[in-house]
Design a protein around this motif. Structure first.
Motif: not given
Length: 142
Positions: A128-129, A131-136
């Motif tokens: 999940l972490l 995915a959040v970094v990639r999305r940012r």
């Protein structure tokens, strides 16, 4: 009779007048632990006072001698860590001359082997972490 960092030392029904154990200490763990640590004091004997043996599911993981310094009341730390899991600790009390030694124990510290669900939860959190970094990164690039 307290020594160590907290609480009373381990009760020993076969102890001498000072409360030191005069029999082997055997600790079986209901669930394996990854590390064991404790304090011991060695019946005022200068030299080897016993042997600690750590067991796992496959047999002996490690064994080493315990030593006293001949000074009354001095405590010593002993520990062992094995990621495979420790299922039993046996401390055989006998000095280097073959005489029965007495030991007192205190401040046992144990680290249980994590359950598989713990690893799954940790991996899920890391995913999940990520995915959040990639999305940012994607949002910043747009």
């Amino acid at each position: 009779q307290n020594w160590g960092t907290s609480g009373a030392k381990i009760a020993c029904p076969l102890g001498d007048a000072r409360g030191y154990c005069s029999a082997d200490l055997v600790v079986d763990f209901l669930t394996p632990v990854t590390s064991v640590g404790y304090l011991y004091t060695g019946d005022d004997f200068n030299g080897m006072v016993g042997t600690a043996t750590f067991y796992g599911a496959g047999g002996v993981l490690a064994s080493h001698d315990l030593f006293g310094d001949g000074v009354a009341g001095t405590s010593h730390a002993d520990s062992f860590a094995d990621l495979g899991g420790i299922t039993r600790l046996v401390v055989h009390v006998s000095d280097s001359e073959g005489n029965l030694a007495g030991l007192g124990y205190d401040d046992f510290r144990l680290a249980p082997v994590p359950e598989p669900g713990t690893y799954a939860l940790m991996l899920g959190g890391l995913a999940l972490l990520g995915a959040v970094v990639r999305r940012r990164k994607l949002a910043a690039a747009a």
